[in-house]
Structure formats: C-alpha cells, structure tokens
Write a protein that holds these residues in place. Structure first.
Motif, PDB file in Angstrom:
ATOM      1  N   ILE A 215       0.756  -1.153   0.007  1.00  0.00           N
ATOM      2  CA  ILE A 215      -0.035  -0.140   0.090  1.00  0.00           C
ATOM      3  C   ILE A 215       0.838   1.352   0.034  1.00  0.00           C
ATOM      4  N   ILE A 216       1.875   1.246   0.846  1.00  0.00           N
ATOM      5  CA  ILE A 216       2.690   2.414   1.002  1.00  0.00           C
ATOM      6  C   ILE A 216       3.465   2.614  -0.224  1.00  0.00           C
TER       7      ILE A 216
ATOM      8  N   ALA B 195      -5.475  -2.813  -2.546  1.00  0.00           N
ATOM      9  CA  ALA B 195      -4.460  -1.984  -1.312  1.00  0.00           C
ATOM     10  C   ALA B 195      -5.703  -2.069  -0.079  1.00  0.00           C
TER      11      ALA B 195
ATOM     12  N   LEU C  25      -6.055  -0.020  -6.325  1.00  0.00           N
ATOM     13  CA  LEU C  25      -6.566   0.751  -5.120  1.00  0.00           C
ATOM     14  C   LEU C  25      -7.479  -0.294  -4.539  1.00  0.00           C
TER      15      LEU C  25
ATOM     16  N   SER D  50       2.855   1.581  -3.343  1.00  0.00           N
ATOM     17  CA  SER D  50       1.664   2.235  -4.052  1.00  0.00           C
ATOM     18  C   SER D  50       1.396   3.518  -4.102  1.00  0.00           C
ATOM     19  N   ALA D  51       1.290   4.038  -2.898  1.00  0.00           N
ATOM     20  CA  ALA D  51       0.845   5.425  -2.688  1.00  0.00           C
ATOM     21  C   ALA D  51       1.878   6.332  -3.086  1.00  0.00           C
ATOM     22  N   THR D  52       3.210   6.061  -2.629  1.00  0.00           N
ATOM     23  CA  THR D  52       4.346   6.973  -2.665  1.00  0.00           C
ATOM     24  C   THR D  52       4.870   6.776  -4.323  1.00  0.00           C
TER      25      THR D  52
ATOM     26  N   LEU E  71      -2.223   4.941 -10.648  1.00  0.00           N
ATOM     27  CA  LEU E  71      -2.874   4.074  -9.770  1.00  0.00           C
ATOM     28  C   LEU E  71      -4.039   3.858 -10.298  1.00  0.00           C
TER      29      LEU E  71
ATOM     30  N   THR F  18       2.935   6.630  -6.664  1.00  0.00           N
ATOM     31  CA  THR F  18       1.887   7.575  -7.472  1.00  0.00           C
ATOM     32  C   THR F  18       2.517   8.986  -7.317  1.00  0.00           C
ATOM     33  N   PHE F  19       2.691   9.375  -6.028  1.00  0.00           N
ATOM     34  CA  PHE F  19       2.906  10.874  -5.858  1.00  0.00           C
ATOM     35  C   PHE F  19       4.435  11.111  -6.071  1.00  0.00           C
TER      36      PHE F  19
END
Length: 113
Positions: free
Chosen positions: A78-79, A100, A97, A81-83, A92, A85-86
């Motif tokens: 999850i972390i 996750a 999503l 994937s999020a990082t 994403l 993305t940013f």
C-alpha cells in the motif's frame, strides 16, 4: 501493541519502502545514463535502506511471532503504491486501489487477533 514494537515495525516498513523507491529511481537512471555516478547516487542509499529493513525485520522475528510481524509487511504494498503514485508519477488503477484496501482490511483483522 506496545510503543517500541510499533516504532520498529514502522521503521522497518519505511526503510523497505524507501529502498524500493531508491532502487526504482536508480534503474530509471541507469536506463538513461548507464551505470554512472547518477545511478550510484540512488543505488547505494537503496542498499543501505534495504539492509536496515532486513536486520530490523530479523530482530522483530526474533521477538515476535511471524503471524504478528508479517501482516504489517503487507502494508508495504500500500505504501509503495501510494508513494510511487506521488513521487514517481505512476498511475494508480482501480484494481490496485481495491487490492490495497483489501490488504489493509486483512492487516487490521490479523492485528486484532
């Protein structure tokens, strides 16, 4: 959960995620400029970060059950994937999503047991 194990698990996750992101950036750099100084600028800290994560995880496994420690490792998906993305401007998708969210629910259920 007590404070010290929570801090150690969090630190292990953060160092693992940062290592993965640094490796990704190093590989992107090597594709563009070859294996030069720019590559090493990301690769060496990635190795250091993954090494810290590895030894923290070993220490956690020494003191806690695998069934307790391992679900938190699932949070790395999850972390990352999020990082990614940013920080890396990766896309994403809905499936990612949804996966996750399901992983998060699984971690919550396992940590409650």
């Amino acid at each position: 959960m007590k404070l010290l194990p929570a801090i150690l698990i969090f630190t292990s996750l953060v160092t693992f995620v940062s290592g993965q992101l640094l490796f990704k950036r190093a590989m992107e750099t090597s594709r563009q400029a070859g294996f030069k100084r720019e590559f090493l600028k990301f690769f060496i800290p990635g190795i250091a970060s993954m090494t810290v994560s590895f030894f923290l995880t070993l220490g956690l496994l020494q003191r806690f059950d695998l069934s307790f420690v391992y679900p938190f490792q699932g949070l790395s998906v999850i972390i990352i994937s999020a990082t990614a993305t940013f920080l890396l401007k990766e896309k994403l998708s809905f499936q990612l999503l949804l996966g996750a969210v399901l992983i998060s629910l699984g971690v919550v259920f396992v940590s409650l047991s």
